[in-house]
Every structure is written in C-alpha cells, then in structure tokens.
Design an enzyme around this catalytic site. Structure first.
Site, PDB file in Angstrom:
ATOM      1  N   ASP A  16       0.951  -1.492  -0.282  1.00  0.00           N
ATOM      2  CA  ASP A  16       0.140   0.036  -0.109  1.00  0.00           C
ATOM      3  C   ASP A  16       0.937   1.003  -0.035  1.00  0.00           C
ATOM      4  OD1 ASP A  16      -2.102   1.686   0.754  1.00  0.00           O
ATOM      5  OD2 ASP A  16      -2.063   1.645   2.199  1.00  0.00           O
ATOM      6  N   ASP A  18       0.066   5.033   0.787  1.00  0.00           N
ATOM      7  CA  ASP A  18      -0.291   5.809   1.662  1.00  0.00           C
ATOM      8  C   ASP A  18      -0.155   5.309   3.690  1.00  0.00           C
ATOM      9  OD1 ASP A  18      -1.538   7.773  -0.324  1.00  0.00           O
ATOM     10  OD2 ASP A  18      -3.018   7.679   0.234  1.00  0.00           O
ATOM     11  N   ASP A 196      -1.106  -0.153   6.348  1.00  0.00           N
ATOM     12  CA  ASP A 196      -1.380   0.350   7.085  1.00  0.00           C
ATOM     13  C   ASP A 196      -2.672   0.097   7.862  1.00  0.00           C
ATOM     14  OD1 ASP A 196      -1.959   1.469   5.856  1.00  0.00           O
ATOM     15  OD2 ASP A 196      -1.787   3.820   6.853  1.00  0.00           O
TER      16      ASP A 196
END
Length: 248
Positions: A16, A18, A196
């Site tokens: 991922d 961001d 996250d």
C-alpha cells in the site's frame, strides 16, 4: 495452519502507499479534516468531524465510498453524482473531488518524502531482486510517487485510477491486490502484502497472500491482527532488524 511466508523470501511484495511508503496518510487526514469540518459546519451537522471518523470510514477505502459511508453516519443524504462532478457539487463525487483538491494543494506546496525505514526495505528488496508493486485505493498514487521521487522504483502500480478503468472493487475486496499479483506474474500464495489500513489487511487476507504485514501507524496492532495480519510492525525498518537477527 501453515507457517506464514518469510518476508524476504517472498516472490514479490505488494505495498500500500499512504501510511506505508509515504506519510501521505497525514496529508490525507488533514485534507479530510479541513473539508469535512467546513462541510459539517455549513450543513449544521451537530456531531463534528473527528480523527476517529478517518480510521472508521475513510482509511483505505476508495474515496467516494468513504465519503458515502461518513455522510451516512451523520444522516446526510446527497446524490452519488458522477466522478466528473466539479468540486463544488453537492454530491458524493463532488464532495470527494473537493477533498482531493485540498489534498493536491497540500502535496504541491509541502511535497512528500518516503519513510526512511520503508525506503531501506525497498532498497533491500531491489538488492535481492524481489519485484515490487504499489496497490492503493488512492487515485493520487502516481503523483505521490512522483513527488517522493519513487516512480521509477515501481513499474507496477494498481491504484484507484486502474481500479475504475478495470471495474475492480476496492478494499476490503481483494481484487486490486490480485490484479497487482497478476501484473507481477506471481502466485498470491508466494507473495507478501504490506498494509496499514484495516480494510487493506482484510483485502490481502481475503486474497490468500502468503504473508500479510500490518504497519501500525495509529489504527492499532490488535485491529490489524483481527483483520488478518500475520505480523504487525511499527515501522518497516523492524523487518530489516528481524532479518539481521535471524540465524544464517
């Protein structure tokens, strides 16, 4: 239950963006807060926007889905609209585009840099010849990678733009991660995912990837494990520390 894949033994790693590679989650959070605070004040919404709203409704989701979920939580009903709606349109898409205008302005004026630990892991994977990809719900993935001077490090990017063009549902469905694995020509069972967001971890777990690494940037270790993370770290540098500490 089979033992999870070792991170640096993976056939490929799908990241991922961001909050994993770049601290753009912080910029997104500020953009969402600015936009929704103004919107709720203008509409007279009694429950103000909070950081909890970001993690509960927005984090890891496609932009318009997040807008719709948060508006629903406040009893605000607006039409969905079209992705081409101007950012002053009173629609889900218009509101989402309004947030993106705030985000783009912040990115342009402030720039972005990768987390040092994440950059070190990317360098290590390159040295080992392990292919990598970015898989993100964001439609800003390419501009963010460009601003962070990382665009050339990721030949495969499956983001919100690709998902829309290919008709792929967003996280927590596994489709965009599976598309990333397909473009890297690897079996998901032999690949690792680094996420996250709870929705992203759930997507990777649903895709049956060999290792799902959760990065706790604020959502909480327990929430990431409950969503399906095999391993949770506070920073990707922890993965390098574990490798150095492993028996040779």
């Amino acid at each position: 239950m089979s033992r999870p894949l070792e991170f640096f033994d993976a056939a490929a790693v799908l990241f991922d963006l961001d909050g994993v590679i770049t601290p753009t989650a912080e910029v997104h959070m500020r953009a969402w807060s600015t936009m929704f605070t103004e919107l709720f004040a203008a509409r007279g919404v009694r429950a103000p926007y909070s950081e909890r709203d970001y993690f509960q409704y927005l984090d890891g989701r496609p932009r318009y889905d997040g807008v719709a979920a948060l508006l629903f939580s406040r009893g605000v009903d607006v039409p969905w609209g079209e992705p081409s709606d101007p950012d002053d349109a009173d629609t889900v898409c218009g509101i989402g585009n309004r947030k993106n205008a705030v985000f783009s302005s912040l990115l342009e004026t402030e720039g972005i840099a990768a987390y040092p630990g994440s950059l070190a892991v990317i360098d290590r994977l390159a040295a080992l010849g392990i292919p990598v990809a970015v898989v993100s719900s964001s439609k800003n993935a390419v501009p963010v990678l460009t601003a962070a001077h990382l665009a050339d490090r990721f030949p495969v990017v499956v983001d919100g733009v690709v998902a829309e063009a290919e008709g792929l549902p967003g996280k927590p469905r596994p489709d965009i991660f599976l598309e990333g694995a397909r473009r890297l020509h690897v079996d998901p069972a032999g690949a690792a995912v680094v996420e996250d967001a709870v929705s992203g971890v759930a997507a990777a777990a649903a895709g049956r990837f060999g290792l799902v690494v959760g990065v706790d940037r604020g959502v909480g270790s327990e929430a990431l494990r409950d969503a399906g993370a095999d391993l949770v770290v506070g920073d990707l540098a922890d993965l390098l520390a574990e490798q150095k500490g492993a028996p040779q």
